[in-house]
Design an enzyme around this catalytic site. Structure first.
Site, PDB file in Angstrom:
ATOM      1  CG  ASP A 105      40.592  32.675  39.043  1.00 21.33           C
ATOM      2  OD1 ASP A 105      39.480  33.154  38.755  1.00 21.33           O
ATOM      3  OD2 ASP A 105      40.865  31.469  38.876  1.00 21.33           O
TER       4      ASP A 105
ATOM      5  CG  HIS B 239      37.024  34.251  36.323  1.00 21.30           C
ATOM      6  ND1 HIS B 239      38.390  34.269  36.230  1.00 21.30           N
ATOM      7  CD2 HIS B 239      36.566  33.889  35.094  1.00 21.30           C
ATOM      8  CE1 HIS B 239      38.757  33.934  34.997  1.00 21.30           C
ATOM      9  NE2 HIS B 239      37.678  33.702  34.285  1.00 21.30           N
TER      10      HIS B 239
ATOM     11  CD  GLU C  24      36.541  30.428  35.098  1.00 23.04           C
ATOM     12  OE1 GLU C  24      35.828  29.999  34.175  1.00 23.04           O
ATOM     13  OE2 GLU C  24      37.772  30.623  34.964  1.00 23.04           O
TER      14      GLU C  24
END
Length: 475
Positions: free
Chosen positions: A71, A69, A138
């Protein structure tokens, strides 16, 4: 090859990428893919897919999805003054570990991006066709994975690089559900002979609200609520402010309240805070050695204070927090838990975020219903959502069997096959594509979701060696 991975990680660390602010990292990776002549696409929420052609001899092998992910959780110490919207993460090498300067490191999950980039850049590594799947949001509830549309990727074998212990092969995870609570507050004029005081609870280590929930870490919101409970037994207190916690998946490290007390009781208040600090430091002496509670005079003007201070304190005391049940199937696995994640005063109401996790759906419902029931009992409203499913393990997985054999051949020991008490996107992806064969791996990361986050450098190399050996066999 570890230097190449770390160089890529350093570049990633220059780009702001808190949850909900992944536009810059998405664009940067898209440009990188185009410059390397890789096909790239994004969807409406900025999930990103980069296609890497197979190496020679692997053109007909099944596609493998490498997934992570974009983030990161953005946490910092109170004295850091870091602006996550523009400031790069400052990396600090410390022996065998890499950490950041007073902020989260973002190895969760920037290291997955760095590993995938490095792999794609190597021309002499045998591997099947690859799809690098990087999702957004996420950390706030796996929203990017939930938004994935059918056909966005083609692979049916997925290796998630979001686990945090090298030598462990993750094959299952807990599901989760968040509850937002709003509690109306009655306000009344403050008596003229009352003094404004500020109490801070801090110095706690925080951590991942799933993985670290059984580590007996202190929740700063609970610590402050307990302190107020002790004080109110002898002093009339009127709350005007309460704030603590930053994210649903982080154990709160700091909390602050502002209260009015009779001027004649100020010295007594200070002594009671000292006594509460002594008691709580003793309770957490082995897990929170830096815990502190301090009291100072306030310098703000508040025309009103809560007329329902006791109700607020009682509610914060009563809300569940920590481990609710251990698994009876797998020794040492937390089955169900709750994190009292954030508290604030907004528009005259008390706002609370509670985050529940469980690998058993009925237990997840039960602990959530308990939180909702408590809210109703005090006249509040509860709204539960942002649910994500548990990832049920497939112990007959061919990917798992091959991975176990390869790991043992490489390192002369068996890997640990585990289910974790945290949310992984494999649960959502598995629901969308039931035929997907999945595994989660990753280097050793300690204290994720806190400013103490650090990654073990040697473990990155081991994950790299394992991943290359596994991809070579997936033909």
């Amino acid at each position: 090859m570890i230097n190449d991975i770390l160089n890529n990680f350093k570049k990633i660390s220059q780009i702001p990428r808190c949850s909900g602010n992944e536009g810059a990292i998405c664009q940067w990776l898209s440009d990188w893919a185009k410059n390397n002549h890789f096909a790239v696409k994004t969807d409406k929420v900025q999930n990103l897919l980069i296609k890497i052609p197979a190496s020679a001899g692997y053109e007909n092998a099944p596609i493998v999805v490498l997934q992570g992910h974009l983030d990161m959780v953005c946490e910092q110490t109170p004295d850091a003054h870091h602006d996550f919207t523009k400031d790069p993460i400052q990396l600090i090498y410390e022996g065998d570990w890499l950490r950041a300067d007073k902020t989260t490191l973002g190895a969760d999950n920037g290291i997955a991006i760095a590993i995938a980039m490095t792999l794609a850049q190597q021309k002499d590594i045998p591997h099947p066709p690859l799809e690098l799947l990087f999702t957004v949001n996420e950390e706030t509830g796996l929203h990017g994975a939930a938004a994935l549309a059918p056909g966005f990727f083609d692979g049916r074998c997925l290796i998630n690089i979001d686990s945090e212990q090298e030598g462990y092969l993750t094959v299952g995870c807990a599901g989760g559900l968040n509850t937002d609570i709003s509690l109306p507050i009655a306000w009344a004029k403050v008596p003229t002979d009352y003094q404004l005081m500020k109490i801070n609870a801090g110095g706690m280590s925080g951590g991942h609200s799933g993985i670290d929930i059984n580590a007996e870490k202190a929740n700063a919101i609970k610590v402050l609520a307990q302190t107020l409970h002790l004080i109110r037994q002898q002093i009339d207190i009127r709350l005007v402010h309460f704030n603590g916690g930053t994210a649903h998946n982080a154990i709160p490290r700091d909390s602050e309240t502002k209260i009015f007390v009779p001027q004649k009781e100020v010295e007594k208040l200070k002594q009671m805070v000292l006594a509460a600090e002594k008691t709580l430091k003793a309770e957490y002496q082995n897990t929170e050695p830096n815990l502190f509670i301090k009291v100072d005079a306030g310098d703000e003007t508040f025309p009103q204070a809560m007329n329902t201070s006791d109700k607020v304190i009682d509610f914060l005391m009563a809300l569940p927090d920590g481990v609710a049940a251990m698994s009876t199937d797998i020794e040492g696995l937390v089955e169900t838990s709750n994190n009292l994640a954030t508290v604030s005063i907004e528009a005259g109401q008390l706002k609370i975020l509670s985050s529940q996790r469980s690998s058993v759906e009925s237990r997840l419902e039960a602990v959530t219903e308990r939180v909702e029931a408590l809210a109703r009992l005090v006249g509040g409203k509860a709204n539960s959502g942002n649910r994500y499913p548990a990832w049920q393990p497939n112990m007959a997985s061919s990917l798992l069997a091959k991975s176990c054999q390869i790991y043992e051949n490489l390192f002369d020991k068996k890997p640990v096959v585990e289910i974790i008490h945290a949310g992984l996107e494999c649960g959502i992806i598995g629901k969308k594509v039931p035929s997907m064969d999945m595994l989660s791996i990753g280097p050793t990361i300690k204290y994720a979701h806190s400013p103490d986050e650090k990654i073990h450098l040697a473990s990155i190399g081991k994950v790299w060696d394992f991943l290359l050996a596994l991809l070579k066999e997936l033909n």
